[in-house]
Each structure stands twice: as structure tokens, then as C-alpha cells.
Design a protein around this motif. Structure first.
Motif, PDB file in Angstrom:
ATOM      1  N   LEU A  44     -41.861  19.897 -25.592  1.00 33.56           N
ATOM      2  CA  LEU A  44     -43.172  19.973 -24.942  1.00 33.56           C
ATOM      3  C   LEU A  44     -44.265  19.398 -25.834  1.00 33.56           C
ATOM      4  N   ARG A  45     -44.128  19.562 -27.132  1.00 36.65           N
ATOM      5  CA  ARG A  45     -45.110  18.977 -28.046  1.00 36.65           C
ATOM      6  C   ARG A  45     -45.056  17.460 -28.027  1.00 36.65           C
ATOM      7  N   GLY A  46     -43.877  16.900 -27.749  1.00 35.25           N
ATOM      8  CA  GLY A  46     -43.744  15.446 -27.678  1.00 35.25           C
ATOM      9  C   GLY A  46     -43.956  14.881 -26.279  1.00 35.25           C
ATOM     10  N   ALA A  47     -44.350  15.728 -25.328  1.00 35.43           N
ATOM     11  CA  ALA A  47     -44.499  15.259 -23.947  1.00 35.43           C
ATOM     12  C   ALA A  47     -45.573  14.191 -23.819  1.00 35.43           C
ATOM     13  N   ARG A  48     -46.623  14.270 -24.644  1.00 37.62           N
ATOM     14  CA  ARG A  48     -47.690  13.275 -24.540  1.00 37.62           C
ATOM     15  C   ARG A  48     -47.187  11.887 -24.929  1.00 37.62           C
ATOM     16  N   VAL A  49     -46.183  11.837 -25.801  1.00 38.74           N
ATOM     17  CA  VAL A  49     -45.578  10.547 -26.146  1.00 38.74           C
ATOM     18  C   VAL A  49     -44.899   9.941 -24.923  1.00 38.74           C
ATOM     19  N   HIS A  66     -45.198  14.748 -18.074  1.00 39.62           N
ATOM     20  CA  HIS A  66     -43.899  15.050 -18.676  1.00 39.62           C
ATOM     21  C   HIS A  66     -43.800  16.477 -19.211  1.00 39.62           C
ATOM     22  N   GLY A  67     -44.918  17.119 -19.515  1.00 43.24           N
ATOM     23  CA  GLY A  67     -44.828  18.497 -19.977  1.00 43.24           C
ATOM     24  C   GLY A  67     -44.208  19.409 -18.944  1.00 43.24           C
ATOM     25  N   PRO A  68     -44.824  19.527 -17.756  1.00 45.59           N
ATOM     26  CA  PRO A  68     -44.196  20.323 -16.702  1.00 45.59           C
ATOM     27  C   PRO A  68     -42.837  19.782 -16.282  1.00 45.59           C
ATOM     28  N   LEU A  69     -42.670  18.447 -16.313  1.00 45.42           N
ATOM     29  CA  LEU A  69     -41.379  17.869 -15.912  1.00 45.42           C
ATOM     30  C   LEU A  69     -40.256  18.357 -16.813  1.00 45.42           C
ATOM     31  N   LEU A  70     -40.503  18.413 -18.113  1.00 42.56           N
ATOM     32  CA  LEU A  70     -39.465  18.870 -19.042  1.00 42.56           C
ATOM     33  C   LEU A  70     -39.088  20.324 -18.776  1.00 42.56           C
ATOM     34  N   ALA A  71     -40.105  21.172 -18.593  1.00 44.62           N
ATOM     35  CA  ALA A  71     -39.828  22.593 -18.353  1.00 44.62           C
ATOM     36  C   ALA A  71     -39.125  22.804 -17.022  1.00 44.62           C
ATOM     37  N   LEU A  72     -39.596  22.125 -15.976  1.00 45.77           N
ATOM     38  CA  LEU A  72     -38.980  22.284 -14.659  1.00 45.77           C
ATOM     39  C   LEU A  72     -37.582  21.679 -14.626  1.00 45.77           C
ATOM     40  N   SER A  73     -37.351  20.595 -15.362  1.00 42.41           N
ATOM     41  CA  SER A  73     -36.005  20.010 -15.421  1.00 42.41           C
ATOM     42  C   SER A  73     -35.030  20.956 -16.104  1.00 42.41           C
ATOM     43  N   ALA A  74     -35.490  21.650 -17.148  1.00 39.13           N
ATOM     44  CA  ALA A  74     -34.634  22.646 -17.795  1.00 39.13           C
ATOM     45  C   ALA A  74     -34.281  23.761 -16.817  1.00 39.13           C
ATOM     46  N   ALA A  75     -35.277  24.230 -16.041  1.00 40.80           N
ATOM     47  CA  ALA A  75     -35.011  25.281 -15.061  1.00 40.80           C
ATOM     48  C   ALA A  75     -34.089  24.779 -13.956  1.00 40.80           C
ATOM     49  N   ALA A  76     -34.293  23.532 -13.512  1.00 38.57           N
ATOM     50  CA  ALA A  76     -33.423  22.974 -12.469  1.00 38.57           C
ATOM     51  C   ALA A  76     -31.998  22.804 -12.972  1.00 38.57           C
ATOM     52  N   GLY A  77     -31.828  22.340 -14.216  1.00 36.09           N
ATOM     53  CA  GLY A  77     -30.492  22.222 -14.786  1.00 36.09           C
ATOM     54  C   GLY A  77     -29.799  23.565 -14.895  1.00 36.09           C
ATOM     55  N   ALA A  78     -30.559  24.601 -15.278  1.00 36.74           N
ATOM     56  CA  ALA A  78     -29.996  25.951 -15.367  1.00 36.74           C
ATOM     57  C   ALA A  78     -29.508  26.424 -14.004  1.00 36.74           C
ATOM     58  N   ALA A  79     -30.338  26.232 -12.973  1.00 41.91           N
ATOM     59  CA  ALA A  79     -29.940  26.665 -11.634  1.00 41.91           C
ATOM     60  C   ALA A  79     -28.747  25.869 -11.120  1.00 41.91           C
ATOM     61  N   LEU A  80     -28.728  24.560 -11.376  1.00 40.54           N
ATOM     62  CA  LEU A  80     -27.619  23.722 -10.907  1.00 40.54           C
ATOM     63  C   LEU A  80     -26.294  24.160 -11.508  1.00 40.54           C
ATOM     64  N   LEU A  81     -26.252  24.315 -12.825  1.00 34.68           N
ATOM     65  CA  LEU A  81     -24.975  24.659 -13.457  1.00 34.68           C
ATOM     66  C   LEU A  81     -24.563  26.091 -13.134  1.00 34.68           C
ATOM     67  N   LEU A  82     -25.519  26.992 -13.027  1.00 36.01           N
ATOM     68  CA  LEU A  82     -25.192  28.378 -12.687  1.00 36.01           C
ATOM     69  C   LEU A  82     -24.569  28.466 -11.303  1.00 36.01           C
ATOM     70  N   TRP A  83     -25.179  27.820 -10.309  1.00 40.27           N
ATOM     71  CA  TRP A  83     -24.634  27.880  -8.951  1.00 40.27           C
ATOM     72  C   TRP A  83     -23.361  27.050  -8.815  1.00 40.27           C
TER      73      TRP A  83
END
Length: 347
Positions: free
Chosen positions: A224-229, A291-308
Motif C-alpha cells: 500500500l505504501r508503494g501504491a502511488r508508484v 492502486h491502493g484500494p485495488l491492492l487491498a480489494l484484490s487481496a480480499a478477492a483472492g482470499a474469497a476465490l481460493l476459500l470457495w
């Protein structure tokens, strides 16, 4: 401005939906066993303690954490390379992990023979399970990081993304060939490698949960700190450099985070396909965010995908169990085919 301040109402709702999916998946995971749906209250107290506390709960949490790491790594890869088809395995981590696993499996008979000759019988007998468990995890993790390190060395760092990407392809082919050569010398390593390539969440325990959770807690704030890059790179490298960003150093830091996320997830769950590629796609299809919210939401989406996906792999053909990597590959491939078809029709 913090990235949390830039969340739109749509992205907040998506985050709430993903959180609900995760909670529902974790709860349902406690009731899915070898015979399909087995409600916890139908079990006796000892069975509940063993199955829920030692098997089902850590497996569900471990699946979600591994998926979160892959989703985060996929979003980082796509942002770094400015390519929506980039995935976490592009920099040689997959082939490096595969080579590490094959090397341990090929060396196991030699190690066991030497142990039988030089060590006490009890200690030698315990060496086999150690190699089959901890040894494979460590080998996969070290191999994944080693593959990325070799790619970075060949590319001369992360300053030129295209060269880095091409070097990743070369390293993947090279390490894959070395893995095949080892299997010619030790054919019994083939079965172990196949199991690793198919991906599995069946052996995730509390040790894996602690490791995956620790790496996620370390990697997500750094990403998240590197999201501005990544936001600046959307405008092009020249524009990003004109903003005063030290691109080579910051790119290298994000590549290290990418390698750490991928190596940890691969070492615990094997090569689970498409989660890191598809999770950021799903988020971008539903919301438009930086990219800040995208990174966090992608992590949550990946978690839900693999869990289900893990729940489906346990339930679809119970009492048998599908390799979760096969299921994610089929579902992810179908999703991308539908997406490409829609883009052709729209174009």
C-alpha cells in the motif's frame, strides 16, 4: 491523502461483500467434511475439537490467507508491468519452487540411505517424514525466491520492466528444464512434483496459518505504501520519473514484496493457478479505483476465490477430493474466455 480516503461508495460495498463471502466461507468450511456437508453439532465433543480446531478451521483460514497473498501479488504484477495478463508466477517463482521440490524428492532416497548408515535408527526413521513435510515447504519457498533472484540478476535489477519480464520467461524455461533432468535421474520425484503443481490446501495447519498471516501483515502495508508508484506508472515511466519518484529503487521494493507473497503462498499451497490473475480482474470489472484500494480489494478477492474453490473441491465429488489448483484453473480459464469474448463483441 491516505488511500482509505479515496474509497468510493461502490468499492466500500465491494469490500463489504467480499468480507461477507469470507465469513460465510469460513463458517461453511467448518461443516464440509469427507462425506459432504457434516454440521458441527452432529459430531460428538471430541470429534468437534479435533475436526474443527485442528483440521477444518486452519484449512479454511490458510486457504483464505494463501488466496489473499496471490491476489495481492497478482495486482502488484499487473501494476508493475502495466499488463492485465501478468500473474505472480512470471518472474520464475513457479519454476524455482518446482525445482526445489523436485530436488528434495530426488535427494530423499540418498539422504535416507546416508542417515540409515550414520544416524541412530530412531533419528533416521524420523528423517523421511521431515523431508516429506517441512523439507518440501522450505524447498518450495527458497526455490521460489531463488527463481525471482535469478531473474533480477539477469535483468540487472527492476529498472527495465520489459527486460525483467523476458528474463523471467527465460529463467522459467531454464529451471523447468533442470527440474525435468532431475526427474529423469529420479523418476519417483515425478509424482510429488505433480501433486505440487496441482495445488492443494489439504495439509494447511496452524503453523501454515501463522506463516501466511505474518507474511500478509508484513506485505500488505508495504504494498500500500508503494501504491502511488503504480498510480504514477499508469501515466508512463517518464511522467512518473518527472514526479520525483526513484523508480528503480521503488520497483525493486515492490518486486521483493511480490516475490515474498508468491513464495510464501506457493510453499504452503502449491501452484494454485489463476487466482492471482483473476482476482484483480474481478475488482477492476466492478469498481474503478486507484492502486491502493485495488491492492487491498484484490487481496480480499483472492482470499474469497481460493476459500470457495477449496470448499467446492472438498464437496463436489465427496468423499473424493479434487486438487484445488485444477478447479481454479478451470474456473479462471472459463472466466477469462468469457471476458475476452465479451470484449470482442463490444469491439
Amino acid at each position: 491523502m491516505a488511500w482509505t480516503a479515496r474509497l468510493t461508495g461502490t468499492s466500500t460495498r465491494l469490500g463489504a461483500l467480499l468480507a461477507a463471502l469470507l465469513l460465510a466461507g469460513l463458517a461453511l468450511g467448518l461443516a464440509v467434511g469427507p462425506l459432504g456437508l457434516e454440521p458441527p453439532w452432529a459430531l460428538d465433543a471430541e470429534a468437534r475439537r479435533l475436526l474443527l480446531g485442528e483440521i477444518r478451521a486452519p484449512r479454511g483460514l490458510g486457504s483464505a490467507l494463501a488466496g489473499a497473498l496471490l491476489g495481492l501479488a497478482g495486482a502488484l504484477a499487473q501494476g508493475l508491468f502495466r499488463n492485465p495478463l501478468a500473474d505472480p508466477y512470471l518472474l520464475g517463482s513457479a519454476s524455482g519452487a518446482g525445482l526445489g521440490v523436485v530436488a528434495v524428492l530426488a535427494a530423499a532416497p540418498l539422504t535416507a540411505g546416508a542417515a540409515a548408515a550414520w544416524l541412530p535408527a530412531g533419528l533416521a526413521a524420523g528423517l523421511g517424514p521431515l523431508l516429506a513435510g517441512t523439507g518440501l515447504v522450505v524447498a518450495a519457498f527458497v526455490g521460489a525466491l531463488g527463481g525471482v533472484a535469478l531473474t533480477l540478476a539477469l535483468a540487472g535489477g527492476a529498472a527495465r520492466p520489459l527486460k525483467l519480464l523476458l528474463c523471467g520467461v527465460v529463467v522459467g524455461v531454464l529451471l523447468g528444464a533442470l527440474s525435468d533432468l532431475l526427474m529423469l535421474v529420479s523418476p519417483e520425484a515425478l509424482r510429488g512434483k505433480q501433486a505440487f503443481l496441482l495445488g492443494s490446501t489439504g495439509l494447511l495447519g496452524w503453523e501454515a496459518v501463522r506463516l501466511l498471516g505474518g507474511v500478509l501483515l508484513l506485505s500488505l502495508p508495504l504494498a500500500l505504501r508503494g501504491a502511488r508508484v503504480l498510480d504514477a506508472l499508469v501515466l508512463g515511466p517518464q511522467t512518473a520519473a518527472s514526479l520525483g519518484l526513484a523508480l528503480p529503487r521503488l520497483r525493486m521494493a515492490l518486486v521483493v514484496v511480490l516475490a515474498l507473497c508468491t513464495g510464501c503462498a506457493v510453499s504452503q499451497a502449491g501452484l494454485v493457478a489463476f487466482v492471482g490473475l483473476v482476482a484483480p480482474h474481478i475488482v477492476r470489472r466492478l469498481v474503478v479505483v486507484t492502486h491502493g484500494p485495488l491492492l487491498a480489494l484484490s487481496a480480499a478477492a483472492g482470499a474469497a476465490l481460493l476459500l470457495w474453490a477449496d470448499l467446492a473441491a472438498r464437496w463436489l465429488v465427496a468423499p473424493q477430493e479434487l486438487p484445488v489448483g485444477v478447479l481454479t484453473a478451470v474456473l479462471g480459464g472459463l472466466y477469462l474466455l468469457v471476458l475476452l469474448r465479451r470484449q470482442e463483441v463490444a469491439g
